[in-house]
Design an enzyme around this catalytic site. Structure first.
Site, mmCIF file in Angstrom:
data_model
loop_
_atom_site.group_PDB
_atom_site.id
_atom_site.type_symbol
_atom_site.label_atom_id
_atom_site.label_comp_id
_atom_site.label_asym_id
_atom_site.label_seq_id
_atom_site.Cartn_x
_atom_site.Cartn_y
_atom_site.Cartn_z
ATOM 1 N N CYS A 219 0.913 -1.242 0.128
ATOM 2 C CA CYS A 219 -0.039 -0.026 0.014
ATOM 3 C C CYS A 219 0.955 1.082 -0.050
ATOM 4 O O CYS A 219 0.367 2.294 -0.091
ATOM 5 C CB CYS A 219 -0.892 0.157 1.066
ATOM 6 S SG CYS A 219 -2.315 -1.284 1.081
ATOM 7 N N ASN B 291 -10.072 -0.044 -0.703
ATOM 8 C CA ASN B 291 -8.759 -0.161 -0.646
ATOM 9 C C ASN B 291 -8.119 -0.602 -1.956
ATOM 10 O O ASN B 291 -8.193 -1.821 -2.288
ATOM 11 C CB ASN B 291 -8.061 -1.152 0.546
ATOM 12 C CG ASN B 291 -6.701 -0.880 0.729
ATOM 13 O OD1 ASN B 291 -5.975 -0.337 -0.244
ATOM 14 N ND2 ASN B 291 -6.161 -1.519 2.004
ATOM 15 N N HIS C 87 -3.450 7.108 2.363
ATOM 16 C CA HIS C 87 -3.689 5.645 1.640
ATOM 17 C C HIS C 87 -5.390 5.374 2.549
ATOM 18 O O HIS C 87 -5.434 5.600 3.631
ATOM 19 C CB HIS C 87 -2.841 4.990 2.172
ATOM 20 C CG HIS C 87 -3.143 3.210 1.824
ATOM 21 N ND1 HIS C 87 -3.703 3.073 0.594
ATOM 22 C CD2 HIS C 87 -3.336 2.433 2.558
ATOM 23 C CE1 HIS C 87 -3.906 1.681 0.762
ATOM 24 N NE2 HIS C 87 -3.861 1.458 1.957
#
Ligand code: UT7
Length: 332
Positions: A116, A285, A255
């Site tokens: 990520c 996500n 994020h």
């Protein structure tokens, strides 16, 4: 000799059409819109459908839009970096496949896997190439998370979505662009968030397929704990290093893993919610695509000189923050 900075000069993105809602997920596993919204903040996510389609197909579309918007010909690009944990294949690299699909030939290209935090790692790498002579570097985050998601596991399948987004990075002598970067990793965290099989430690076998070991495995609470503290720590650290007060920060681009992690980071920085880019509700996500996807969605609101802090945390563990001054007004 004048100092060269690396500045983002354009953004492109691609979102698959299919919308997987919390309602549909509730028919697949024992979950509810209420649980997902309260605990994570996601309402829906996009899924790439179609036989034989991979991360590169989305990456190529994002890069095509980027080239069109920035008026760049494929032959002008001199480096393409793809951040992904869902490459088309273990090899060859997805970066080379994206180049092929876009018509970019005979240039340097490579993949980065920092989960990520992948976009931040790739942007930092691109900046360094630009500071040493490259003129047009494409950074693309491309993820088909649905290809590694177990849709019988309610603890992970509600979290992820598919998307791609790309930025162009170019040199400038102005005091804009990527001005500071803090990147960290700690492999001690690897067991909490990983794909257990399919690599060299545990190659694919009938057993690994039966055990669904080619899907995301996550110990949510352990990752949550580390994400909250580490993402906030590096965001505050980069503000202090660059003498930025909360009022100086125009935008925080976090994020998008969990709305509670985003809120905690903004709170520690003292940055008001109106200055935080949040689209987790719509896309979930999307791993290395979350941050450029936010920049793409907010592009029209960004002004040249805006102080922006990017922050991420992910598998590895990896985490980091980037301080940049936005490089252009979209209306110009
Ligand atoms: O992007 C890479 C980095 N990743 C992250 O940053 C993710 C970090 N972790 C998280 O965001 C959160 O830990 C999750 C969203 C993954 C989970 O939220 P949580 O508040 O930590 O929930 P939990 O794992 O503590 O589970 C609480 C309860 C459990 O039930 P019991 O044991 O209390 O009866 C789970 O079984 O919620 C249950 N649960 C669910 N219930 C309904 C877990 N998933 C679901 C679900 N629907 N989808």
């Amino acid at each position: 000799m004048k100092k060269i900075n690396a500045v983002i000069t354009g953004v492109g993105a691609y979102l698959p059409e299919y919308v997987l809602t919390n309602e549909e997920l509730s028919t697949m596993v024992d979950t509810s819109d209420e649980w997902i919204m309260t605990r994570v903040g996601i309402k829906e996510r996009r899924i790439l459908k179609g036989e034989g389609k991979g991360a590169s197909d989305m990456g190529a579309e994002a890069v095509k839009e980027l080239l069109r918007k920035t008026g760049t010909k494929p032959e002008e690009v001199d480096l393409l970096i793809c951040a992904t944990v869902t490459p088309d294949h273990i090899f060859p690299g997805t970066s080379a496949i994206i180049c092929d699909k876009v018509g970019i030939r005979n240039i340097q290209s490579f993949d980065i896997n920092a989960a990520c935090s992948g976009f931040l790692y790739a942007l930092d790498t691109a900046s360094k190439f630009v500071q040493t002579g490259h003129k047009k570097v494409v950074v693309v985050g491309a993820e088909k998370m649905s290809s590694i998601t177990d849709y019988t596991d309610r603890t992970t399948c509600v979290l992820f979505g598919d998307a791609s987004a790309a930025v162009m990075v170019e040199p400038t002598e102005e005091e804009i662009g990527v001005l500071d970067t803090i990147l960290r990793s700690d492999g001690m965290g690897r067991s909490h968030l990983q794909m257990k099989a399919g690599g060299s430690v545990k190659p694919a076998s009938h057993e690994t397929i039966d055990n669904k070991e080619h899907c995301v495995y996550q110990e949510g609470q352990a990752v949550f704990k580390h994400a909250v503290s580490n993402m906030a720590d590096v965001s505050v650290e980069i503000m202090e290093k660059n003498n930025l007060a909360a009022d100086d920060v125009a935008w925080l681009v976090p994020h998008q893993a969990n709305l509670r992690i985003i809120d905690a980071t903004a709170r520690r920085m003292g940055v008001g919610k109106e200055k935080v880019m949040i689209n987790i509700e719509k896309y979930g996500n999307t791993t290395s695509a979350t941050i450029p996807l936010c920049l793409w969605e907010w592009e029209k609101q960004l002004k040249k000189g805006d102080n922006i802090v990017l922050a991420a945390f992910g598998a590895g563990f990896t985490w980091g923050s980037v301080y940049l001054k936005w490089g252009y007004d979209t209306n110009q």
